[in-house]
Design an enzyme around this catalytic site. Structure first.
Site, PDB file in Angstrom:
ATOM      1  N   MET A  76      41.384  49.756  48.769  1.00  0.00           N
ATOM      2  CA  MET A  76      41.372  50.494  47.506  1.00  0.00           C
ATOM      3  C   MET A  76      40.192  51.448  47.313  1.00  0.00           C
ATOM      4  O   MET A  76      40.029  51.992  46.227  1.00  0.00           O
ATOM      5  CB  MET A  76      41.437  49.498  46.332  1.00  0.00           C
ATOM      6  CG  MET A  76      42.696  48.650  46.354  1.00  0.00           C
ATOM      7  SD  MET A  76      42.761  47.373  45.069  1.00  0.00           S
ATOM      8  CE  MET A  76      42.868  48.365  43.581  1.00  0.00           C
TER       9      MET A  76
ATOM     10  N   ASP B  48      44.596  39.286  53.492  1.00  0.00           N
ATOM     11  CA  ASP B  48      46.001  38.999  53.187  1.00  0.00           C
ATOM     12  C   ASP B  48      46.915  39.838  54.056  1.00  0.00           C
ATOM     13  O   ASP B  48      46.535  40.903  54.524  1.00  0.00           O
ATOM     14  CB  ASP B  48      46.270  39.305  51.708  1.00  0.00           C
ATOM     15  CG  ASP B  48      45.916  40.732  51.334  1.00  0.00           C
ATOM     16  OD1 ASP B  48      46.806  41.582  51.313  1.00  0.00           O
ATOM     17  OD2 ASP B  48      44.718  41.011  51.108  1.00  0.00           O
TER      18      ASP B  48
ATOM     19  N   GLU C 122      32.102  40.385  47.997  1.00  0.00           N
ATOM     20  CA  GLU C 122      32.082  40.996  49.332  1.00  0.00           C
ATOM     21  C   GLU C 122      30.648  41.319  49.746  1.00  0.00           C
ATOM     22  O   GLU C 122      30.282  41.207  50.917  1.00  0.00           O
ATOM     23  CB  GLU C 122      32.902  42.289  49.339  1.00  0.00           C
ATOM     24  CG  GLU C 122      34.387  42.106  49.099  1.00  0.00           C
ATOM     25  CD  GLU C 122      35.110  43.427  48.825  1.00  0.00           C
ATOM     26  OE1 GLU C 122      36.308  43.498  49.092  1.00  0.00           O
ATOM     27  OE2 GLU C 122      34.483  44.381  48.330  1.00  0.00           O
TER      28      GLU C 122
END
Ligand code: ADE
Length: 270
Positions: free
Chosen positions: A209, A233, A43
């Site tokens: 998260m 997703d 990322e």
């Protein structure tokens, strides 16, 4: 940017003001240094490259942590950027995703020096039910929360939900073509039936998260926080989340990088 004040002035306690940074006018707080907190190297790499950020040493007190720091100096109107990445777990060798490492990384970043805004940036799941699309970028509004801290005791239930208000970047998000939504944090990639119930009740549109842990530490320091999350997703898809995530990670990281560069530039234009 002349309209900068409207993005940010609903927040109190800007460090820029408290610490006497040079705001360009009496009302608009200067954003002179931004801390961007990220979990995964995949990322972070596109953003680090685009910023031309250079690795720096972590402070001695944090030298046992896997956190990695890099700095991109202020250029033109762009603020200085401290990029803090969770790093790799020495036991398993994988990136330290999740709330524990995110909290530690944020603490390291916020002891680096005065920070005007913390951005928890990364990838996330979305939902068909809110018309999320792969690669779409969300900015957190009006808060970040937790969905997997269930503590049925007076007072602790609220603590468990961990709702933290985000900096008001609505106009900026709109200008960048980002969607706004509640970001919800848990320490699992999947969505258990209990998570599902709680997330539905919370109205969250983005599942990831780290954000709530980053936001909690930022709040302890009195520093405004936002989350910028690119969708990898769709949670209720028949295709497994892990399969979607792996297939879409690189494209989402590129979309995140492009949005983050514009956002950082605009923050400096106040
Ligand atoms: N990161 C990317 N997709 C995610 C999901 N569905 N849940 C939690 N974290 C994520």
């Amino acid at each position: 940017m002349a309209t900068g004040k409207r993005y940010l002035d609903s927040r109190k306690g800007w460090r820029a003001r408290e610490q006497g940074h040079s705001a360009k006018n009496a009302y608009a707080p200067a954003v002179e240094r931004v801390a961007v907190i990220m979990a995964m190297e995949a990322e972070a790499a596109p953003l680090r490259d685009a910023l031309g950020a250079t690795p720096i040493e972590v402070p001695v007190w944090a030298s046992t942590l896997p956190v990695r720091l890099a700095v991109a100096p202020a250029v033109g109107g762009r603020p200085e950027v401290l990029l803090a990445v969770n790093g790799r777990d020495p036991t398993t060798g994988v990136d330290c995703i999740g709330s524990t490492a995110a909290a530690l990384t944020t603490q390291v970043a916020l002891t680096y020096g005065p920070i005007d805004l913390v951005v928890t940036a990364g990838t996330a799941g979305g939902w068909h039910r809110s018309n999320a699309e792969i690669g779409e970028v969300f900015v957190a509004w009006p808060h970040i929360a937790c969905h997997d801290r269930r503590i049925d005791l007076p007072g602790f239930d609220q603590f468990g939900r961990g709702e933290i208000a985000t900096a008001d970047l609505r106009e900026l998000a709109d200008a960048l073509g980002c969607r706004l939504g509640i970001v919800t944090t848990g320490d699992s990639l999947d969505e258990s039936p209990t998570d599902r119930e709680r997330i539905l009740a919370s109205g969250a549109e983005v599942k990831e998260m780290e954000a709530a842990a980053v936001a909690w530490v930022a709040q302890l320091h009195g520093v405004p926080v936002t989350a910028v999350k690119a969708i990898t997703d769709l949670v209720e898809s028949p295709v497994a989340t892990a399969t979607q995530f792996t297939a879409n990670l690189a494209a989402a990281a590129d979309a995140l990088q492009a949005t983050m560069m514009k956002l950082i530039d605009q923050l400096g234009d106040q």
